[in-house]
Scaffold this motif. Structure first.
Motif, PDB file in Angstrom:
ATOM      1  N   VAL A 249       0.779  -1.195   0.024  1.00  0.00           N
ATOM      2  CA  VAL A 249       0.051   0.033  -0.064  1.00  0.00           C
ATOM      3  C   VAL A 249       0.870   1.333   0.036  1.00  0.00           C
ATOM      4  CG1 VAL A 249      -2.086  -1.182   1.028  1.00  0.00           C
ATOM      5  CG2 VAL A 249      -0.207   0.073   2.361  1.00  0.00           C
ATOM      6  N   ARG A 250       0.242   2.216  -0.494  1.00  0.00           N
ATOM      7  CA  ARG A 250       1.071   3.723  -0.472  1.00  0.00           C
ATOM      8  C   ARG A 250       0.766   4.212   0.899  1.00  0.00           C
ATOM      9  NH1 ARG A 250       5.267   5.149  -3.157  1.00  0.00           N
ATOM     10  NH2 ARG A 250       5.378   7.447  -3.434  1.00  0.00           N
ATOM     11  N   VAL A 251       1.748   4.614   1.428  1.00  0.00           N
ATOM     12  CA  VAL A 251       1.717   4.964   3.069  1.00  0.00           C
ATOM     13  C   VAL A 251       1.620   6.713   2.896  1.00  0.00           C
ATOM     14  CG1 VAL A 251       2.657   4.579   5.338  1.00  0.00           C
ATOM     15  CG2 VAL A 251       2.677   2.787   3.785  1.00  0.00           C
ATOM     16  N   SER A 252       2.878   7.235   2.715  1.00  0.00           N
ATOM     17  CA  SER A 252       3.294   8.487   2.834  1.00  0.00           C
ATOM     18  C   SER A 252       4.438   8.740   2.280  1.00  0.00           C
ATOM     19  CB  SER A 252       3.195   8.750   4.405  1.00  0.00           C
ATOM     20  OG  SER A 252       3.787  10.050   4.377  1.00  0.00           O
ATOM     21  N   GLY A 253       4.371   8.720   0.690  1.00  0.00           N
ATOM     22  CA  GLY A 253       5.453   9.106  -0.187  1.00  0.00           C
ATOM     23  C   GLY A 253       6.363   7.973  -0.142  1.00  0.00           C
ATOM     24  N   PHE A 254       5.871   6.900   0.112  1.00  0.00           N
ATOM     25  CA  PHE A 254       6.527   5.367  -0.079  1.00  0.00           C
ATOM     26  C   PHE A 254       5.642   4.493   0.132  1.00  0.00           C
ATOM     27  CE2 PHE A 254       6.494   6.084   4.508  1.00  0.00           C
ATOM     28  CZ  PHE A 254       6.169   4.649   5.190  1.00  0.00           C
ATOM     29  N   SER A 255       5.960   3.130  -0.223  1.00  0.00           N
ATOM     30  CA  SER A 255       5.117   2.182  -0.250  1.00  0.00           C
ATOM     31  C   SER A 255       5.550   1.079   0.530  1.00  0.00           C
ATOM     32  CB  SER A 255       4.853   1.479  -1.819  1.00  0.00           C
ATOM     33  OG  SER A 255       4.177   2.483  -2.647  1.00  0.00           O
ATOM     34  N   GLN A 256       4.656   0.251   1.212  1.00  0.00           N
ATOM     35  CA  GLN A 256       5.080  -0.878   2.110  1.00  0.00           C
ATOM     36  C   GLN A 256       4.162  -1.905   2.189  1.00  0.00           C
ATOM     37  OE1 GLN A 256       7.290  -2.636   3.720  1.00  0.00           O
ATOM     38  NE2 GLN A 256       8.034  -1.017   5.151  1.00  0.00           N
ATOM     39  N   ARG A 257       4.660  -3.111   2.382  1.00  0.00           N
ATOM     40  CA  ARG A 257       3.855  -4.260   2.604  1.00  0.00           C
ATOM     41  C   ARG A 257       2.980  -4.110   3.837  1.00  0.00           C
ATOM     42  NH1 ARG A 257       8.193  -8.876   3.298  1.00  0.00           N
ATOM     43  NH2 ARG A 257       6.261 -10.127   3.664  1.00  0.00           N
ATOM     44  N   PHE A 258       1.461  -4.108   3.667  1.00  0.00           N
ATOM     45  CA  PHE A 258       0.735  -3.748   4.743  1.00  0.00           C
ATOM     46  C   PHE A 258       0.785  -4.524   5.881  1.00  0.00           C
ATOM     47  CE2 PHE A 258      -3.697  -3.933   6.614  1.00  0.00           C
ATOM     48  CZ  PHE A 258      -3.948  -2.837   6.590  1.00  0.00           C
ATOM     49  N   CYS A 259       1.403  -5.918   5.945  1.00  0.00           N
ATOM     50  CA  CYS A 259       1.697  -6.625   7.057  1.00  0.00           C
ATOM     51  C   CYS A 259       2.581  -6.001   8.048  1.00  0.00           C
ATOM     52  CB  CYS A 259       1.717  -8.049   6.826  1.00  0.00           C
ATOM     53  SG  CYS A 259       3.312  -8.663   5.644  1.00  0.00           S
ATOM     54  N   LEU A 260       3.520  -5.213   7.286  1.00  0.00           N
ATOM     55  CA  LEU A 260       4.689  -4.681   8.213  1.00  0.00           C
ATOM     56  C   LEU A 260       4.414  -3.483   8.725  1.00  0.00           C
ATOM     57  CD1 LEU A 260       7.729  -5.503   5.822  1.00  0.00           C
ATOM     58  CD2 LEU A 260       6.905  -6.811   7.788  1.00  0.00           C
ATOM     59  N   LEU A 261       3.131  -2.803   8.532  1.00  0.00           N
ATOM     60  CA  LEU A 261       2.881  -1.675   9.407  1.00  0.00           C
ATOM     61  C   LEU A 261       2.323  -1.820  10.664  1.00  0.00           C
ATOM     62  CD1 LEU A 261       1.115   0.004   6.294  1.00  0.00           C
ATOM     63  CD2 LEU A 261       3.327   0.445   6.955  1.00  0.00           C
ATOM     64  N   ASP A 262       2.547  -0.792  11.432  1.00  0.00           N
ATOM     65  CA  ASP A 262       1.865  -1.124  12.733  1.00  0.00           C
ATOM     66  C   ASP A 262       0.395  -0.891  12.637  1.00  0.00           C
ATOM     67  OD1 ASP A 262       1.156   1.737  12.975  1.00  0.00           O
ATOM     68  OD2 ASP A 262       3.327   1.855  13.836  1.00  0.00           O
ATOM     69  N   HIS A 263      -0.279  -1.422  13.599  1.00  0.00           N
ATOM     70  CA  HIS A 263      -1.386  -1.427  13.730  1.00  0.00           C
ATOM     71  C   HIS A 263      -2.519  -0.030  13.589  1.00  0.00           C
ATOM     72  CE1 HIS A 263      -5.611  -2.962  14.531  1.00  0.00           C
ATOM     73  NE2 HIS A 263      -5.871  -1.880  15.471  1.00  0.00           N
ATOM     74  N   GLU A 264      -1.888   0.934  14.340  1.00  0.00           N
ATOM     75  CA  GLU A 264      -1.948   2.308  14.037  1.00  0.00           C
ATOM     76  C   GLU A 264      -2.306   2.736  12.640  1.00  0.00           C
ATOM     77  OE1 GLU A 264      -1.679   6.468  16.393  1.00  0.00           O
ATOM     78  OE2 GLU A 264       0.054   5.158  16.356  1.00  0.00           O
TER      79      GLU A 264
END
Length: 277
Positions: A249-264
């Motif tokens: 997913v697009r997070v904030s100027g970068f993309s990251q695997r959704f499962c690696l993001l914290d719950h917040e």
């Protein structure tokens, strides 16, 4: 000045003209073209708050100035009906409504023009970011309740994106709101993330989506990013991260695997409006 006492940026300095020749880090003013940037956060929230004050307090008289102030100081305790009215029944930025959109445009213009009048410690120019990076979460925790119906501690809006869930009139309306912002004044970039469901790109929808992007460019909208995913898919990924380990997913100027993001951060992304056809 504070940054110079905290860290250096060697990788960025290696790739920036002047730093190697001068033997100075970019933080120390080693670049050939020196400038500093500053980010404005909460413009959509401030615009929605000003629209709420003008509409509910000064025009309709739904609530008096004193009552509004007391409600904000109490974080809307014992006045949930008022908070929901302000959150759901007052015009919000991101819906092609002139009132909040005009406030957002004026706030962005004032910030950029004011900052441009100051000189940096290196004798250069301050460039404006209309961009939050990921700070909309941490800074939201430090921000009190606001007149648009936002509780104290809730996240701020991402960059110039409408506050999560407030853009309810479709993606065209959201883009029309964004187009009212003076993006050309933000030399260090403006940014927005919009979300669409996969159905938007089905069949003829793909060509229509391309036309939408071209129209956004023609209207002068700055950096525009998209996620193409449904809220149901993101919820499923929360419950079964191994199955959705490659979902980015697009997070904030970068993309990251959704499962690696914290719950917040996951919740913040899920709460963004998922526009459909």
């Amino acid at each position: 000045i504070a940054h110079r006492g905290q860290y250096r940026l060697p990788h960025l300095s290696l790739l920036t003209d002047g730093c190697v020749a001068r033997g100075m880090d970019i933080i120390e003013g080693g670049a050939r073209y020196n400038y500093h940037s500053s980010a404005a956060m909460g413009i959509p929230n401030a615009a929605d708050s000003l629209a709420a004050l003008q509409s509910a307090v000064f025009e309709d008289g739904t609530i008096s100035p004193g009552e509004m102030l007391n409600a904000l100081r109490a974080n809307f305790a014992s006045c949930e009906d008022l908070r929901l009215m302000l959150r759901n029944r007052v015009p919000k930025y991101g819906n092609d409504h002139p009132l909040p959109d005009s406030f957002a445009a004026e706030l962005a213009r004032h910030y950029c023009e004011t900052l441009a009048r100051y000189e940096t410690p290196s004798g250069g120019t301050f460039f404006s970011h209309l961009f939050t990076f990921t700070l909309m979460l941490s800074h939201g925790k430090l921000t009190g309740a606001s007149p648009e119906g936002r509780l104290a501690g809730e996240p701020l809006a991402y960059s110039l994106s409408p506050a999560q869930g407030r853009d309810r009139e479709g993606i065209t309306a959201a883009l029309n709101s964004l187009a009212r912002i003076p993006h050309h004044l933000a030399a260090a970039s403006s940014s927005a993330i919009l979300e669409v469901t996969p159905s938007v790109l089905d069949q003829a929808g793909r060509d229509q989506f391309v036309s939408l992007l071209m129209a956004a460019v023609d209207k002068g909208i700055g950096q525009l990013q998209f996620n193409v995913v449904s809220a149901d898919t993101l919820r499923a990924a929360q419950e079964n991260p191994d199955r959705y380990s490659n979902l980015c997913v697009r997070v904030s100027g970068f993309s990251q695997r959704f499962c690696l993001l914290d719950h917040e951060m996951q919740e913040h992304i899920i709460a963004r409006t998922k526009h459909a056809r």
